[in-house]
Each structure stands twice: as C-alpha cells, then as structure tokens.
Design a protein around this motif. Sequence first.
Motif, PDB file in Angstrom:
ATOM      1  N   ARG B  15      37.632  32.576  26.455  1.00 50.46           N
ATOM      2  CA  ARG B  15      38.283  33.748  25.875  1.00 50.46           C
ATOM      3  C   ARG B  15      37.280  34.880  25.650  1.00 50.46           C
ATOM      4  O   ARG B  15      37.576  36.045  25.928  1.00 50.46           O
ATOM      5  N   THR B  16      36.085  34.515  25.153  1.00 50.81           N
ATOM      6  CA  THR B  16      35.037  35.523  24.960  1.00 50.81           C
ATOM      7  C   THR B  16      34.733  36.209  26.290  1.00 50.81           C
ATOM      8  O   THR B  16      34.573  37.425  26.355  1.00 50.81           O
ATOM      9  N   VAL B  17      34.639  35.398  27.338  1.00 50.20           N
ATOM     10  CA  VAL B  17      34.322  35.951  28.651  1.00 50.20           C
ATOM     11  C   VAL B  17      35.431  36.895  29.098  1.00 50.20           C
ATOM     12  O   VAL B  17      35.184  38.009  29.574  1.00 50.20           O
ATOM     13  N   ALA B  18      36.696  36.466  28.926  1.00 52.98           N
ATOM     14  CA  ALA B  18      37.830  37.288  29.342  1.00 52.98           C
ATOM     15  C   ALA B  18      37.805  38.622  28.609  1.00 52.98           C
ATOM     16  O   ALA B  18      38.001  39.690  29.210  1.00 52.98           O
ATOM     17  N   GLU B  19      37.527  38.584  27.292  1.00 51.93           N
ATOM     18  CA  GLU B  19      37.475  39.830  26.519  1.00 51.93           C
ATOM     19  C   GLU B  19      36.350  40.724  27.004  1.00 51.93           C
ATOM     20  O   GLU B  19      36.510  41.918  27.187  1.00 51.93           O
ATOM     21  N   ASP B  20      35.214  40.129  27.214  1.00 51.54           N
ATOM     22  CA  ASP B  20      34.051  40.908  27.637  1.00 51.54           C
ATOM     23  C   ASP B  20      34.302  41.581  28.977  1.00 51.54           C
ATOM     24  O   ASP B  20      33.936  42.721  29.196  1.00 51.54           O
ATOM     25  N   ALA B  21      34.955  40.840  29.891  1.00 56.68           N
ATOM     26  CA  ALA B  21      35.193  41.376  31.230  1.00 56.68           C
ATOM     27  C   ALA B  21      36.426  42.259  31.260  1.00 56.68           C
ATOM     28  O   ALA B  21      36.676  42.949  32.253  1.00 56.68           O
ATOM     29  N   GLY B  22      37.227  42.211  30.179  1.00 54.76           N
ATOM     30  CA  GLY B  22      38.439  43.005  30.142  1.00 54.76           C
ATOM     31  C   GLY B  22      39.503  42.495  31.086  1.00 54.76           C
ATOM     32  O   GLY B  22      40.251  43.266  31.684  1.00 54.76           O
ATOM     33  N   VAL B  23      39.554  41.163  31.244  1.00 64.66           N
ATOM     34  CA  VAL B  23      40.571  40.568  32.116  1.00 64.66           C
ATOM     35  C   VAL B  23      41.255  39.429  31.348  1.00 64.66           C
ATOM     36  O   VAL B  23      40.857  39.097  30.227  1.00 64.66           O
ATOM     37  N   SER B  24      42.246  38.814  31.998  1.00 61.93           N
ATOM     38  CA  SER B  24      42.966  37.730  31.324  1.00 61.93           C
ATOM     39  C   SER B  24      42.188  36.421  31.404  1.00 61.93           C
ATOM     40  O   SER B  24      41.311  36.246  32.257  1.00 61.93           O
ATOM     41  N   VAL B  25      42.517  35.503  30.497  1.00 60.68           N
ATOM     42  CA  VAL B  25      41.904  34.173  30.529  1.00 60.68           C
ATOM     43  C   VAL B  25      42.215  33.483  31.860  1.00 60.68           C
ATOM     44  O   VAL B  25      41.365  32.825  32.458  1.00 60.68           O
ATOM     45  N   ALA B  26      43.455  33.675  32.345  1.00 65.60           N
ATOM     46  CA  ALA B  26      43.842  33.057  33.619  1.00 65.60           C
ATOM     47  C   ALA B  26      42.955  33.559  34.759  1.00 65.60           C
ATOM     48  O   ALA B  26      42.576  32.798  35.653  1.00 65.60           O
ATOM     49  N   ALA B  27      42.604  34.841  34.701  1.00 64.92           N
ATOM     50  CA  ALA B  27      41.748  35.404  35.747  1.00 64.92           C
ATOM     51  C   ALA B  27      40.362  34.764  35.703  1.00 64.92           C
ATOM     52  O   ALA B  27      39.792  34.405  36.736  1.00 64.92           O
ATOM     53  N   VAL B  28      39.822  34.593  34.495  1.00 66.39           N
ATOM     54  CA  VAL B  28      38.504  33.954  34.371  1.00 66.39           C
ATOM     55  C   VAL B  28      38.584  32.528  34.921  1.00 66.39           C
ATOM     56  O   VAL B  28      37.710  32.077  35.657  1.00 66.39           O
ATOM     57  N   SER B  29      39.661  31.854  34.569  1.00 66.49           N
ATOM     58  CA  SER B  29      39.835  30.486  35.019  1.00 66.49           C
ATOM     59  C   SER B  29      39.857  30.412  36.549  1.00 66.49           C
ATOM     60  O   SER B  29      39.235  29.541  37.160  1.00 66.49           O
ATOM     61  N   LYS B  30      40.551  31.376  37.157  1.00 68.29           N
ATOM     62  CA  LYS B  30      40.585  31.418  38.627  1.00 68.29           C
ATOM     63  C   LYS B  30      39.190  31.596  39.213  1.00 68.29           C
ATOM     64  O   LYS B  30      38.815  30.937  40.184  1.00 68.29           O
ATOM     65  N   VAL B  31      38.436  32.505  38.620  1.00 67.24           N
ATOM     66  CA  VAL B  31      37.079  32.735  39.127  1.00 67.24           C
ATOM     67  C   VAL B  31      36.251  31.458  38.972  1.00 67.24           C
ATOM     68  O   VAL B  31      35.513  31.053  39.864  1.00 67.24           O
ATOM     69  N   LEU B  32      36.411  30.808  37.826  1.00 72.24           N
ATOM     70  CA  LEU B  32      35.632  29.595  37.565  1.00 72.24           C
ATOM     71  C   LEU B  32      35.954  28.514  38.586  1.00 72.24           C
ATOM     72  O   LEU B  32      35.090  27.761  39.011  1.00 72.24           O
ATOM     73  N   ARG B  33      37.232  28.433  38.960  1.00 75.75           N
ATOM     74  CA  ARG B  33      37.617  27.421  39.932  1.00 75.75           C
ATOM     75  C   ARG B  33      37.367  27.889  41.357  1.00 75.75           C
ATOM     76  O   ARG B  33      37.668  27.186  42.305  1.00 75.75           O
ATOM     77  N   ASN B  34      36.833  29.111  41.492  1.00 72.87           N
ATOM     78  CA  ASN B  34      36.611  29.687  42.806  1.00 72.87           C
ATOM     79  C   ASN B  34      37.928  29.699  43.584  1.00 72.87           C
ATOM     80  O   ASN B  34      37.980  29.390  44.767  1.00 72.87           O
ATOM     81  N   ALA B  35      39.011  30.029  42.859  1.00 73.59           N
ATOM     82  CA  ALA B  35      40.345  29.917  43.452  1.00 73.59           C
ATOM     83  C   ALA B  35      40.585  31.007  44.473  1.00 73.59           C
ATOM     84  O   ALA B  35      39.952  32.067  44.451  1.00 73.59           O
ATOM     85  N   TYR B  36      41.502  30.702  45.316  1.00 73.67           N
ATOM     86  CA  TYR B  36      41.916  31.637  46.358  1.00 73.67           C
ATOM     87  C   TYR B  36      42.617  32.819  45.702  1.00 73.67           C
ATOM     88  O   TYR B  36      43.291  32.669  44.693  1.00 73.67           O
ATOM     89  N   GLY B  37      42.473  34.017  46.270  1.00 75.47           N
ATOM     90  CA  GLY B  37      43.243  35.161  45.791  1.00 75.47           C
ATOM     91  C   GLY B  37      42.578  35.929  44.662  1.00 75.47           C
ATOM     92  O   GLY B  37      43.233  36.677  43.939  1.00 75.47           O
ATOM     93  N   VAL B  38      41.272  35.740  44.500  1.00 73.37           N
ATOM     94  CA  VAL B  38      40.532  36.539  43.518  1.00 73.37           C
ATOM     95  C   VAL B  38      39.763  37.609  44.284  1.00 73.37           C
ATOM     96  O   VAL B  38      39.040  37.289  45.228  1.00 73.37           O
ATOM     97  N   SER B  39      39.919  38.855  43.897  1.00 72.76           N
ATOM     98  CA  SER B  39      39.197  39.917  44.608  1.00 72.76           C
ATOM     99  C   SER B  39      37.703  39.823  44.304  1.00 72.76           C
ATOM    100  O   SER B  39      37.297  39.300  43.254  1.00 72.76           O
ATOM    101  N   ASP B  40      36.904  40.346  45.215  1.00 73.95           N
ATOM    102  CA  ASP B  40      35.447  40.350  44.997  1.00 73.95           C
ATOM    103  C   ASP B  40      35.104  41.130  43.729  1.00 73.95           C
ATOM    104  O   ASP B  40      34.203  40.758  42.979  1.00 73.95           O
ATOM    105  N   ALA B  41      35.853  42.226  43.491  1.00 79.01           N
ATOM    106  CA  ALA B  41      35.563  43.065  42.323  1.00 79.01           C
ATOM    107  C   ALA B  41      35.799  42.265  41.034  1.00 79.01           C
ATOM    108  O   ALA B  41      34.978  42.278  40.119  1.00 79.01           O
ATOM    109  N   MET B  42      36.942  41.551  41.003  1.00 85.51           N
ATOM    110  CA  MET B  42      37.273  40.723  39.840  1.00 85.51           C
ATOM    111  C   MET B  42      36.202  39.649  39.632  1.00 85.51           C
ATOM    112  O   MET B  42      35.696  39.441  38.523  1.00 85.51           O
ATOM    113  N   ARG B  43      35.849  38.965  40.726  1.00 86.51           N
ATOM    114  CA  ARG B  43      34.854  37.902  40.647  1.00 86.51           C
ATOM    115  C   ARG B  43      33.535  38.440  40.086  1.00 86.51           C
ATOM    116  O   ARG B  43      32.933  37.853  39.200  1.00 86.51           O
TER     117      ARG B  43
END
Lengths: 339, 339
Positions: B15-43
């Motif tokens: 949650r701290t990471v999501a707040e710091d990056a200004g994105v959702s927790v789900a988005a951070v989770s996607k990046v962490l899992r290296n999930a498909y469909g994450v933009s390079d900018a978001m990552r």
Amino acid sequence: MSSEGAARDGKVTIRTVAEDAGVSVAAVSKVLRNAYGVSDAMREKVQESIARLGYRPSTAARGMRGRTFSIGVLLVEMRNPFLPSLMDGAKEVLREASYQAFISVGEARAAIERSLIDSMIDLQMDGVILVAPRLSGELLARYAKQIPMVVIGHHEPGAEAFDTVNSDDRTGARMAVESLIAGGREDIQMASLPRKNGEFDVYVERERGYYEAMEAAGLGDRAKVWPLREQPERPGPALTGLLDLDPLPEGIFCWSDIHAVRLLNEAKMRGIDVPGRLGIVGYDNTPAAGLPLVGLTSVDQRGEEIGRLAADVLLSRIGGRQVPEHILVTPKLVTRGSS
Amino acid sequence: MSSEGAARDGKVTIRTVAEDAGVSVAAVSKVLRNAYGVSDAMREKVQESIARLGYRPSTAARGMRGRTFSIGVLLVEMRNPFLPSLMDGAKEVLREASYQAFISVGEARAAIERSLIDSMIDLQMDGVILVAPRLSGELLARYAKQIPMVVIGHHEPGAEAFDTVNSDDRTGARMAVESLIAGGREDIQMASLPRKNGEFDVYVERERGYYEAMEAAGLGDRAKVWPLREQPERPGPALTGLLDLDPLPEGIFCWSDIHAVRLLNEAKMRGIDVPGRLGIVGYDNTPAAGLPLVGLTSVDQRGEEIGRLAADVLLSRIGGRQVPEHILVTPKLVTRGSS
C-alpha cells in the motif's frame, strides 16, 4: 561413481559429499549445521560419505547459516558467443566453492533486469553476477545493498557498493586500430552502437581506444564512429551500408564480432578485396571469427579469465569484504586473414 | 509523503508503494508479478517507488501461496546455438504467465545434472524444463514426483510422470537424407555420436531416420553411421577424417550443425567441390549455417515452437494436469548451397 570424481579432481567439496550420499547440498548443509528436521537415516548417510571421502568442511561451509549456495547470473542476451567462455570461468571457481550458477536473461531491458534481480533476492541467492546490465550505476548501488554483487562489462571504477571486472576495452580497441594502421591504412572508421547507458558501456570505452589510436597516429581528424543498431538483422541504420560509402574506408573496426562477422561476409560476397582494399577487425574472438572461411582478426577479451575473477571477487564479498575491487583484464589481439 | 508514512510505522507495504507511486494496489501487484498488460511507464513508476522505499515483497505479499514463479531450465551446454531460440519461445510463454526462467548448465554430466535439479527443488522453483539430459528415464521419473517436469530432446513417449516435447527427429533426418538422394547421390554416410543415454537421445532418432531414408531408396546396404566425438575440436575419432575416406562419400548427413559447419569449412578449405563432389546437410539451422560464406543446408527444428510448447505443458502440469503429454514438432529443411 562420485568418489571417483572426487579422486579425479583431487578436491572434495560439500557437493561431492552430496553426490556421494545421493542427497541435496542443502541436506548435507543441514547435517553439517546440525539443523532441525534431519532424519537419522539422512544424517547417517551423509556422515558415512563425509568419512569415506575424508571431507573437511571449510569454515564458510560450517558457518553457513541460511546460505543457498546459489549465485544468480544476469546476462544481457544468450546469443553473444562471448558469454559461454565467461560462464566456463565463473563456474569453475563457483564449483570449487560448492556454489551453483543460475542464469537469467534480461534482454537489455531495464524493467526486466530489475524484476529478475528482485527474483534472485527472493529466491535467497547468495550473490549476483551482472553482465553488461542496462541499469544505472545508482540503481546498481542500491541493489548492491541487498545482495553481494559483481558487475562485468560496466566501467565504473568509482563504484563503492559493488565490484567490477572488465576487459580493458580501451586497450583492446587501441590494439585493434593500431593493427589496421600498421597495415598502412589511414581512413579507418568504427562501427559502434548508440549511447544507452551513459558512460559505463563497453563500446564507449572501445570508442575511446579507437580515438586514442587514431590521434596517436596523427589521424584524429579522419576518425569517424558510426552508431549502428545492435542486431545487424533488424531494421535501422544499416551496418552493411558502410560498404556503400564512397570512398570506401580502408579499415573498419567493429565494436563486436556480432557486427564484424556479418560485415566481413557481406564484403566478401560483394567481391571487395579483404584485407587488400578493406581491413576488418572485430571484438570478442567468437567461434565464427575463427572459422577458416571467415578468418576474422578479433580482440580476445579472455572471457574465461574475466569469469574466474568475477566469481572470485563475488565469493570474497560474500565472505565479508567491504572494500570495492575494480579489475581490468588485458585483452589480446588474434590476427587472421581479415586485416 | 508516503515515505513519511513508511517512517512512521517502520514498515513499507504494498500500500505504501502504491501511494508513493500514485497508482492502485492492484497495479503494484501486477508489476510485482511481472504480469502481462503493464505498460513500461507504469512498471518504471512502481519500480522507482519500490527502490526508493526499499520495499521487499514477501512471497506471501505477492499473493502466491508458496509459489516462487520461477522455473528452472537445465541446459546440456551453452554453446549449442539451437538453445537461444528454444529459450525465446519458452520465455515468451512464461513471461505472459508471470514466470521467470533460471538456466543452469549440466555440462552433459549426470552427477552435475542431479545436483542442479536438487538445487532447483531446494530453491523452491515451481517446475523444471530439462533439455537433453543425460539422466535415465527412470531417474527422471523419480525427480518428476518431486517437481513438475517437461523434457526436451529426450524421446520417451511412454513416460508417465513427465511430459516431453521433441522435434520429430526421425522425420527431420529423413528429409535431410532424401534431399541428398534427390541430388543423385548414393554413397551417403552419417556423422553421429557414440551411444550415451540408451534409446532416448535425439541422434539415435536421427540415425533411425537416416536408415529409413536409405532403405526406402534401396540404399540400405550402403548405409554407414560414424559415432564421432561430440566436440569436433577435442581429440578422438576425427570428424574431418571423413574427408580422408577413399572413396570420398557423395553425401554426408551430420547429426548437428556443430559438426556440419566444421566439416563444410574443412571440405572447402581442401578444395573439395561442394555440393558437386560432396553434399553436406546439417541439423539445427544455426546462425553459422546461414552465413553467406558457409551456406549449409540444415534441418530447422523450430526451436521457438518447441520452447513455447514446453512452457505451455509445464504450466498446465503445474496447474494440476496428471495425464502425460508427448508432443512432436515437425521440422523443416532449409536448403542452401551445400547440397
């Protein structure tokens, strides 16, 4: 079978014991540490092997709380033929210390490199060897606080948090260009890459060596470096376009055999007299350079030596060394028919 | 702002990471899992926050219930140029499923292979891809009970405990030999390897295809297979000794480009008319085969496709499938100047 192996190379390691006992290294490690959760049968089997092989666990092995004896190696790609030599050298040293190497490939994309290093940390690997990473020195330093690190193909002699082992790329490039000059050539140009990672990349050092050699020969004003695309088969400013230059250069020094082998092939196919009209020198001394039908003069980085040294410094850093080491390995020129 | 938050309760969470990056927790989770469909900018944004905050996602926090999302790949050696294509295909599939591949090299020694597989299990990798292992089918089956496994370059269609994906080596060899026969050649011999791993090795299948093609053409009594050493540069029965045969064969089919490229080079250096006097066909369609100055006809195994399929079946086995799958991929002949 494995005790023959031990006799053969004269060194009994934790791995030899594991093989002899038919159990994992982690299991032997558990027995050595007298850890919780080892069955009596397992302990007996391991201790029998230890006795039979005369194994003396090193201080490190005895004190290895939580070590996985695995090292992560981050390669930029699998196709560069310099990499197998490097891994040969690294594995030789790691094997003697009972470490295993696990390679992952970052594909020259910073985001992928970062998530691979994260995974190596998550898998509790004991250290990482990074080869030509795209990551900034600052980011590398941050990772180096989380895991012992040595970096190859990254010239940053001021780095404090991690060690580096490099070919002396500047000297190697100078050797290559001097050999072209010694053949009486003056119009010598260089095929290099576009800037990606600031000042730390190997081809930047090779460009410096190229300029130094040209200037030392009074040819500084004729020096010309072409920033070409990395994969010669991909679209973009064409490597083989160098052969369309008018006038054709007398010599071309390529930052890597990846370019030089293809350039030499294309030049010969076009009937250009190599080395009479055009001399070509590459870098990396890859197997293709040595094929009789290719015969490319190239700089040998001594990849095995680099790999050995990188593994050495990584192990000493894992062992607790804090003072950074930055090592340069002097390359050698291998002369063949192309220059 | 959120780094203050981190300082306040001393714990950096997703949650701290999501707040710091200004994105959702789900988005951070996607990046962490290296999930498909994450933009390079978001990552990039998320990873910068992770690095800045020193966030270390635990396996649990990654929501993985014990999975490490890592796959071990055991390669027999790093120098076979077929392997990068295979890894390209495998990584493409693994990446989409948020898995990462870690490669280790067994050097064609069973004891090393065993301890590497042990380590992959110890590191809690979720599955293994074995490429041309030296281990017996029986031993593989035993390991397959400990970790989901797919084997490439090992023909054992009756295996129950693990899956296999192979080039249809017999068909590929038949294509190669038929192309030599189609050129009017009769005295066609084969460069192969000594038996190592019983009936499962790829070159054994290729020998069968060679014999089938020779017999189908009524040339069965002229068939001759040479078991040569694997590394053409090492001492032992010499590959290039085939060129000393009297009479010289009219065609040589090599089990691998590793041999064929060297043989073709040597033949050309000796001034033997290729393909007029001697036709040469290799296997693997390696980059060296495609160099204009080499121009070797070779069988393309379709390594990327094999890698993709292997990753696919491994993921479905990790997902719970029990019924074994044994897949053959039909290769294709790439005709060049040597035949």
